[in-house]
Design a protein around this motif. Structure first.
Motif, PDB file in Angstrom:
ATOM      1  N   PHE A  23     -18.819  14.597 -15.493  1.00 36.39           N
ATOM      2  CA  PHE A  23     -18.640  14.559 -16.937  1.00 36.39           C
ATOM      3  C   PHE A  23     -17.973  15.856 -17.358  1.00 36.39           C
ATOM      4  O   PHE A  23     -18.441  16.933 -17.044  1.00 36.39           O
ATOM      5  CB  PHE A  23     -19.993  14.382 -17.638  1.00 36.39           C
ATOM      6  CG  PHE A  23     -20.663  13.089 -17.285  1.00 36.39           C
ATOM      7  CD1 PHE A  23     -20.367  11.933 -17.981  1.00 36.39           C
ATOM      8  CD2 PHE A  23     -21.549  13.017 -16.231  1.00 36.39           C
ATOM      9  CE1 PHE A  23     -20.964  10.726 -17.655  1.00 36.39           C
ATOM     10  CE2 PHE A  23     -22.155  11.811 -15.887  1.00 36.39           C
ATOM     11  CZ  PHE A  23     -21.858  10.668 -16.591  1.00 36.39           C
ATOM     12  N   TRP A 237     -15.669   7.657 -22.710  1.00 33.70           N
ATOM     13  CA  TRP A 237     -16.848   8.180 -22.013  1.00 33.70           C
ATOM     14  C   TRP A 237     -17.127   9.649 -22.309  1.00 33.70           C
ATOM     15  O   TRP A 237     -18.273  10.090 -22.249  1.00 33.70           O
ATOM     16  CB  TRP A 237     -16.719   7.970 -20.501  1.00 33.70           C
ATOM     17  CG  TRP A 237     -15.571   8.690 -19.843  1.00 33.70           C
ATOM     18  CD1 TRP A 237     -14.323   8.212 -19.636  1.00 33.70           C
ATOM     19  CD2 TRP A 237     -15.588  10.021 -19.322  1.00 33.70           C
ATOM     20  NE1 TRP A 237     -13.534   9.155 -19.018  1.00 33.70           N
ATOM     21  CE2 TRP A 237     -14.289  10.276 -18.801  1.00 33.70           C
ATOM     22  CE3 TRP A 237     -16.554  11.018 -19.219  1.00 33.70           C
ATOM     23  CZ2 TRP A 237     -13.943  11.488 -18.206  1.00 33.70           C
ATOM     24  CZ3 TRP A 237     -16.208  12.231 -18.625  1.00 33.70           C
ATOM     25  CH2 TRP A 237     -14.923  12.457 -18.141  1.00 33.70           C
ATOM     26  N   ASP A 238     -16.099  10.414 -22.636  1.00 37.23           N
ATOM     27  CA  ASP A 238     -16.294  11.845 -22.920  1.00 37.23           C
ATOM     28  C   ASP A 238     -15.941  12.180 -24.361  1.00 37.23           C
ATOM     29  O   ASP A 238     -15.484  13.273 -24.664  1.00 37.23           O
ATOM     30  CB  ASP A 238     -15.438  12.674 -21.953  1.00 37.23           C
ATOM     31  CG  ASP A 238     -15.855  14.136 -21.910  1.00 37.23           C
ATOM     32  OD1 ASP A 238     -17.066  14.414 -22.011  1.00 37.23           O
ATOM     33  OD2 ASP A 238     -14.970  15.002 -21.777  1.00 37.23           O
ATOM     34  N   ASN A 241     -16.613  15.529 -26.189  1.00 41.12           N
ATOM     35  CA  ASN A 241     -15.840  16.724 -25.865  1.00 41.12           C
ATOM     36  C   ASN A 241     -14.364  16.610 -26.226  1.00 41.12           C
ATOM     37  O   ASN A 241     -13.565  17.471 -25.855  1.00 41.12           O
ATOM     38  CB  ASN A 241     -15.982  17.040 -24.371  1.00 41.12           C
ATOM     39  CG  ASN A 241     -17.367  17.551 -24.021  1.00 41.12           C
ATOM     40  OD1 ASN A 241     -17.943  18.345 -24.769  1.00 41.12           O
ATOM     41  ND2 ASN A 241     -17.908  17.086 -22.910  1.00 41.12           N
TER      42      ASN A 241
END
Length: 540
Positions: A23, A237-238, A241
């Motif tokens: 991740f 998914w990220d 960030n």
């Protein structure tokens, strides 16, 4: 199956991937004060021809697609591989079977999970002759099992060497070990597409109201030749960030107008017009950039059956190349740190060393004399000038270079008619062999010399000049199984210098203005592969 870490050929690539967290970390250094406005607006020279990863062929199109879609791997700021949809891979002892483990939190923008089957569907779609992808040949370069036969229409797409072992496990079988195979997986043609969306909407699936992607951004609007609007995806998914919230790409065919709009604060990034880098670097040292860029600029010659008879004479081709003064082009016209080129592969490509090319060491006066001599042997000169057309796509820079080339060739008895076409027409004409000479540039799909040299083989989908040479093909095929392919790459370059199906002009530098508030740009990545998800704007 043996883990890649224990495999000598692929260990270094695996180490890069394995060292990266599953991740991603927040790209913003601790203590950085972010701006309240996290939008980003940048310049495009040409319209994006397609938002379809398997159809797109343009560098600028790939820049957009990396925001809307995500492949197995990405690149970091120095060009090393980092996880995308794939977390890691193993490779068999014979180097021919790759098994990728996919993350379990990758989602499409409609909430569906991204699975191994999505990659199987997408790669089969790329190979399928019915798709008519200009990048189908890329699967052949990747040495995917049965790709060549499928593309030729001699085998069913179901025979392609990709298998979904389960939702999170993708198996890929190649016919020849390729140490750089994982690097090839960052190319947009290998990105997954959403099968149900394509089946529901057909050719209209890439419209903003229909498109389903798996990238960090979603498509809000696409007005062809005007703008592309994207916004942050909440299913990525990220997503936590990802800093930029909104992206806007504006198509501005005139780079000088683009610079004017940049200086007016309307753009955060724009290429620098030819000749203006020295001034801008002095006036805006924190914004003007010039870094090596994995692209080469050439004039492609149509040496195929539909090309002019004059260009079938190698002496004519050499004369045209020798007469062009690269130093004038890079030092007086471009002035952005671009090196002159006398070969095809960019000299900044990892592991590549240019072979000794005789005419590269001559003075320009010597080249001119040799050009006149060769042209005279072919029956041309001041009393019987050679007549050719040079076409280029709309750009003030391309025009300046073409005008200079026209003047340089006139001094050896060649009359060049210039023909300007907008990008789509230009590329369509090249693909249909409707040209004599044509401005062309190739940006490496990965950081290895074969990305250039394969393009001029007979099996290439981009060999628009139809240079077919058995010796060249054999050398490139042998390079696929060589422990050290460099000597074969150098032999291929030597053949190109002897046959001159292309006229090398210069190797690129990426010369651009970037708002000093924008951080995270990959200046150390020779591919200049940038991801909007890794960029951010700091407070003034």
């Amino acid at each position: 199956m043996t883990p890649v870490l224990k495999n000598s050929l692929a260990a270094s690539l695996f180490a890069l991937i394995a060292a990266s967290p599953a991740f991603a970390d927040n790209p913003v250094p601790e203590g950085t004060e972010l701006a309240e406005d996290q939008s980003y607006t940048y310049w495009l020279l040409d319209a994006i021809k397609s938002m379809d990863p398997q159809i797109n062929t343009d560098v600028e199109g790939s820049d957009v697609l990396r925001s809307l879609f995500e492949g197995l791997y990405n690149e970091n700021g120095t060009g090393e591989l980092v996880p995308g949809v794939a977390l890691e891979h193993t490779v068999s002892d014979d180097q021919k079977t790759y098994t990728f483990t996919l993350r379990d939190d990758a989602q499409w923008s409609n909430g569906d999970p991204v699975t191994a089957q999505d990659f199987v569907y997408s790669w089969k779609r790329l190979a399928d002759p019915a798709t008519a992808s200009e990048y189908a040949w890329y699967l052949e370069l990747m040495q995917i099992e049965n790709a060549a036969e499928i593309i030729a229409g001699d085998m069913s797409v179901d025979e392609l060497g990709v298998t979904a072992v389960d939702d999170r496990t993708l198996e890929v079988r190649i016919t020849t070990p390729l140490p750089y195979f994982p690097q090839m997986l960052v190319h947009a043609s290998t990105f997954p597409v959403h099968q149900a969306t394509i089946e529901e909407h057909g050719d209209n699936w890439t419209r903003a109201e229909n498109l389903v992607g798996n990238g960090a951004y979603v498509l809000d609007e696409h007005i062809l030749g005007e703008r592309v609007e994207m916004s942050k995806s909440d299913t990525y998914w990220d997503a936590e960030n990802v800093i930029f919230t909104d992206l806007t790409a504006l198509t501005i065919n005139d780079v000088n107008q683009g610079l004017t709009r940049y200086l007016a604060g309307e753009l955060d990034r724009v290429d620098i017009p030819a000749g203006q880098y020295p001034r801008l670097e002095e006036e805006y040292p924190e914004q003007a950039n010039s870094v090596p860029y994995n692209c080469s600029y050439i004039y492609m010659l149509n040496v195929g059956e539909s090309g002019p008879e004059e260009l079938k004479d190698v002496n004519v081709r050499k004369a045209l190349s020798y007469a062009i003064d690269r130093d004038i082009i890079v030092e007086r016209i471009l002035q952005g740190g671009q090196p002159p080129s006398y070969n095809w592969t960019h000299t900044a490509v990892a592991g590549f060393e240019r072979p000794e090319i005789e005419y590269a060491n001559w003075t320009q006066e010597e080249r001119i004399e040799k050009a006149k001599e060769l042209l005279a042997e072919a029956g041309y000169g001041p009393d019987n000038p050679l007549e050719l057309t040079l076409q280029y796509n709309t750009s003030e820079d391309h025009k300046k270079i073409a005008v200079a080339a026209q003047q340089m060739l006139r001094q050896i008895g060649v009359n060049i008619t210039l023909a300007n076409y907008e990008w789509k027409v230009h590329t369509d004409r090249m693909q249909n062999q409707e040209f004599d000479m044509a401005r062309y540039a190739w940006c490496g799909d990965y950081n290895e010399a074969s990305t250039y040299l394969d393009l001029l083989a007979s099996y290439s989908g981009h060999n628009n000049g139809e240079f077919f040479n058995d010796e060249y093909d054999q050398v490139m095929k042998e390079s696929k199984t060589a422990e050290d392919p460099l000597p074969m790459y150098q032999q291929a370059e030597t053949i190109l210098a002897e046959e001159m199906p292309i006229i090398p002009i210069y190797h690129y530098a990426k010369v651009f203005m970037l708002n000093e508030d924008i951080k995270g740009w990959p200046l150390e990545n020779v591919n200049q592969t940038w991801y909007a998800k890794d960029l951010y704007r700091v407070a003034e």
